[in-house]
Design a protein around this motif. Structure first.
Motif, short mmCIF file in Angstrom:
data_model
loop_
_atom_site.label_atom_id
_atom_site.label_comp_id
_atom_site.label_asym_id
_atom_site.label_seq_id
_atom_site.Cartn_x
_atom_site.Cartn_y
_atom_site.Cartn_z
N VAL A 191 51.68 63.72 25.99
CA VAL A 191 52.34 64.88 25.37
C VAL A 191 53.17 64.44 24.16
CG1 VAL A 191 53.98 66.78 25.72
CG2 VAL A 191 52.37 66.19 27.52
N ALA A 192 53.82 63.28 24.27
CA ALA A 192 54.68 62.81 23.17
C ALA A 192 53.88 62.67 21.87
CB ALA A 192 55.35 61.49 23.55
N ASP A 193 52.59 62.34 21.99
CA ASP A 193 51.76 62.16 20.78
C ASP A 193 50.50 63.01 20.92
OD1 ASP A 193 51.01 61.22 18.34
OD2 ASP A 193 50.54 59.18 19.00
N ILE A 194 50.70 64.25 21.35
CA ILE A 194 49.55 65.09 21.74
C ILE A 194 48.64 65.42 20.57
CG2 ILE A 194 50.71 67.35 21.52
CD1 ILE A 194 49.32 67.95 24.32
N HIS A 195 49.19 65.48 19.37
CA HIS A 195 48.35 65.77 18.20
C HIS A 195 48.00 64.48 17.45
CE1 HIS A 195 49.20 70.37 17.78
NE2 HIS A 195 48.56 70.04 18.88
N GLY A 196 48.21 63.34 18.13
CA GLY A 196 47.93 62.07 17.46
C GLY A 196 46.87 61.22 18.15
N ILE A 197 47.18 60.77 19.37
CA ILE A 197 46.33 59.76 20.02
C ILE A 197 44.91 60.28 20.21
CG2 ILE A 197 45.97 58.33 22.08
CD1 ILE A 197 49.00 58.42 22.53
N ARG A 198 44.78 61.39 20.92
CA ARG A 198 43.43 61.86 21.26
C ARG A 198 42.65 62.34 20.02
NH1 ARG A 198 39.07 60.71 23.93
NH2 ARG A 198 37.90 62.49 24.73
N PRO A 199 43.28 63.13 19.11
CA PRO A 199 42.53 63.48 17.90
C PRO A 199 42.03 62.24 17.14
CG PRO A 199 44.45 64.88 18.09
CD PRO A 199 44.57 63.84 19.17
N GLN A 200 42.86 61.19 17.09
CA GLN A 200 42.42 59.96 16.40
C GLN A 200 41.21 59.36 17.13
OE1 GLN A 200 43.72 58.60 13.33
NE2 GLN A 200 41.68 57.72 13.61
N GLU A 201 41.25 59.37 18.46
CA GLU A 201 40.09 58.86 19.22
C GLU A 201 38.83 59.66 18.89
OE1 GLU A 201 42.25 57.22 23.32
OE2 GLU A 201 40.98 58.99 23.42
N ALA B 154 58.35 70.41 15.81
CA ALA B 154 59.80 70.38 16.03
C ALA B 154 60.17 71.03 17.37
CB ALA B 154 60.51 71.10 14.89
N VAL B 155 59.39 72.02 17.80
CA VAL B 155 59.80 72.73 19.03
C VAL B 155 59.20 72.13 20.31
CG1 VAL B 155 60.33 74.98 18.01
CG2 VAL B 155 57.99 74.51 18.67
N LEU B 156 58.01 71.55 20.20
CA LEU B 156 57.34 71.09 21.43
C LEU B 156 58.12 70.00 22.18
CD1 LEU B 156 54.81 71.60 23.15
CD2 LEU B 156 53.74 69.71 21.95
N PRO B 157 58.61 68.95 21.48
CA PRO B 157 59.35 67.91 22.23
C PRO B 157 60.59 68.46 22.91
CG PRO B 157 58.81 67.15 20.01
CD PRO B 157 58.46 68.62 20.06
N VAL B 158 61.26 69.44 22.27
CA VAL B 158 62.48 70.00 22.87
C VAL B 158 62.10 70.74 24.17
CG1 VAL B 158 64.42 71.58 22.52
CG2 VAL B 158 63.50 70.25 20.59
N ALA B 159 61.04 71.56 24.07
CA ALA B 159 60.61 72.31 25.26
C ALA B 159 60.18 71.34 26.36
CB ALA B 159 59.44 73.22 24.89
N PHE B 160 59.45 70.29 25.99
CA PHE B 160 58.98 69.34 27.00
C PHE B 160 60.16 68.62 27.66
CE2 PHE B 160 56.97 65.40 28.55
CZ PHE B 160 56.01 65.97 29.35
N GLY B 161 61.14 68.27 26.83
CA GLY B 161 62.34 67.60 27.36
C GLY B 161 63.05 68.51 28.36
N ASP B 162 63.24 69.77 27.98
CA ASP B 162 63.96 70.71 28.85
C ASP B 162 63.20 70.98 30.14
OD1 ASP B 162 65.83 70.91 26.92
OD2 ASP B 162 65.23 72.90 26.20
N ILE B 163 61.90 71.16 30.02
CA ILE B 163 61.12 71.61 31.17
C ILE B 163 60.66 70.43 32.04
CG2 ILE B 163 58.96 72.79 31.83
CD1 ILE B 163 59.32 74.53 29.33
#
Ligand code: BJ8
Length: 423
Positions: A50-60, A23-32
């Motif tokens: 970054v948008a799918d940082i815990h998705g794409i690469r872990p799945q690979e 919940a916090v990471l996308p907000v921080a990324f958007g702001d920064i």
């Protein structure tokens, strides 16, 4: 975006706690990040990561494991990726860069330990990071005292191999490091079931050298008077390089470098003319630690170089790939890796020389020497760094910071005052 929850569940993650992080990471990324103007188009790839940082690469990584490959998690730029890649293993960087993981780390570590270590341990034990769950084995190293103790704790939860780093750079230390690299090769061969051959090691050296060459091109572009990319964006590229596939990393970095070179030719800068050029030196900034760059670049400065392990220490110097026997190749690896200058070495004049050289190459107006709270190595070495910079006539500001944001406004005041002095 694909539903990643079944994957996270299979990895044994604490989904409820992980939701809070998501919940916090996308907000921080958007702001920064997304609030920046005139970014290079090729940053779209890194935004997507970054948008799918815990998705794409872990799945690979999981797909590769399903094909019988092994994943090795590392925490330091002295660990030679080439050895792992030569045995068809996969490397993923694991350093924790978020305050989110710190409280979990503090359950087993003293509060008076650097946040990078506390976050790394907390990410594993709190089960809130898929990279820490996917890795089949962690490779630690005896760089600083805190890390040494952290490996003992993590080693109770996950297979761990620790490389014993020399503390000096004499010929006998060099020989010792060659031996440590050979030991790592044995562990990796046993874990993967694959033999390392001179051919496979040579190919791995080529792959990692290519990645270094491509990243160097981005840094080369940052030397220009026309600043074609923000420091924040350049930092993100290096942070992602730690866990991306090395060949894709090189391809994407090359694409970005092409665009940056074109921007320079066209006179396209992301900062107004006259913006003060700042180099940041010191402790690494693991993703998602973007604090210092954000503060500098929203206070009227531009970060044009990082003398850190999430900067030049990561990619400078190629491995000589001319040898064709394993002992000679291990020696070539030791040559390159012992050329990195971390504050864990003594004496360490070569790091000071690097800093002065980089300050000149990147034509900086000032240096901000940053260390994480409780990192005594970089804190202590800061004195010599400041002395050398002052002697060279380069203004310097030394700052200590933590992962939480409570010091942000105080830091901003000091950075603004420093930038004003440069004016
Ligand atoms: S080569 S900088 S990656 S050790 S900040 S954990 S030193 S107390 S991260 Fe590092 Fe390797 Fe050196 Fe680079 Fe310890 Fe300091 Fe914490 Fe650090």
């Amino acid at each position: 975006m694909a539903d990643r929850r079944p994957m996270w569940e299979n990895l044994g993650m604490d989904l409820e706690a992980h939701d809070q992080l998501c919940a916090v990471l996308p907000v921080a990324f958007g702001d920064i990040y997304l609030s920046q103007e005139n970014r290079p188009e090729n940053m779209a790839f890194y935004d997507m990561v970054v948008a799918d940082i815990h998705g794409i690469r872990p799945q690979e990584l999981l797909d590769a494991q399903a094909d019988g490959r092994k994943v090795f998690g590392t925490f330091c730029v002295y660990v030679p990726d080439e050895v792992i890649i030569a045995a068809d293993g996969i490397v993923t960087g694991l350093c924790g860069g978020s305050q989110f993981w710190v409280p979990e780390g503090e359950k087993v570590l003293p509060k008076s330990m650097c946040p990078l270590i506390k976050a790394s341990v907390g990410a594993r034990l709190g089960r809130t990071c898929p990279y820490f769950r996917v890795a089949d084995m962690y490779i630690g190293e005896t760089t600083c005292d805190g890390k040494k103790k952290a490996w003992e704790i993590l080693g109770e939860d996950v297979p761990m191999h620790v490389m014993d780093m020399p503390q000096m750079k004499r010929p006998r230390d060099h020989e010792k490091w060659v031996g440590e690299i050979e030991d790592l090769a044995g562990v990796v061969e046993e874990t993967t079931g694959n033999e390392i051959t001179p051919e496979s090691l040579s190919e791995a050296i080529r792959i990692v050298n290519e990645k270094r060459r491509a990243l160097s091109r981005i840094y080369e572009a940052r030397k220009s008077k026309t600043i074609p990319i923000s420091g924040k964006d350049a930092l993100l590229v290096v942070q992602i390089a730690f866990f991306d596939d090395p060949e894709r990393c090189a391809q994407m970095a090359d694409k970005l470098a092409d665009e940056l070179e074109q921007r320079i030719a066209d006179g396209v800068s992301v900062f107004p003319e006259g913006t003060k050029r700042i180099m940041i030196t010191g402790t690494p900034m693991a993703i998602p630690n973007w604090k210092m760059h954000h503060l500098v670049e929203t206070s009227g400065g531009a970060v044009v170089c990082e003398e850190s392990c999430t900067g030049t220490r990561y990619f400078e110097h190629q491995v000589d790939n001319s040898a064709d026997t394993l002992p000679e190749q291990y020696k070539a690896l030791a040559d390159r890796y012992l050329n990195i200058n971390c504050a864990c070495f003594t004496p360490n004049e070569t790091r000071i020389e690097d800093i002065i050289r980089l300050a000149k190459e990147y034509d900086v107006d000032g240096v901000i020497d940053v260390h994480l709270k409780f990192c005594t190595l970089y804190d202590t070495e800061s004195e010599s760094v400041q002395d050398a910079l002052k002697k060279a006539g380069i203004p310097v500001l030394a700052l200590e910071t933590d992962y939480d944001d409570s010091d942000a406004e105080q830091l901003r005041t000091r950075i603004e005052a420093f930038l004003e002095v440069l004016d």
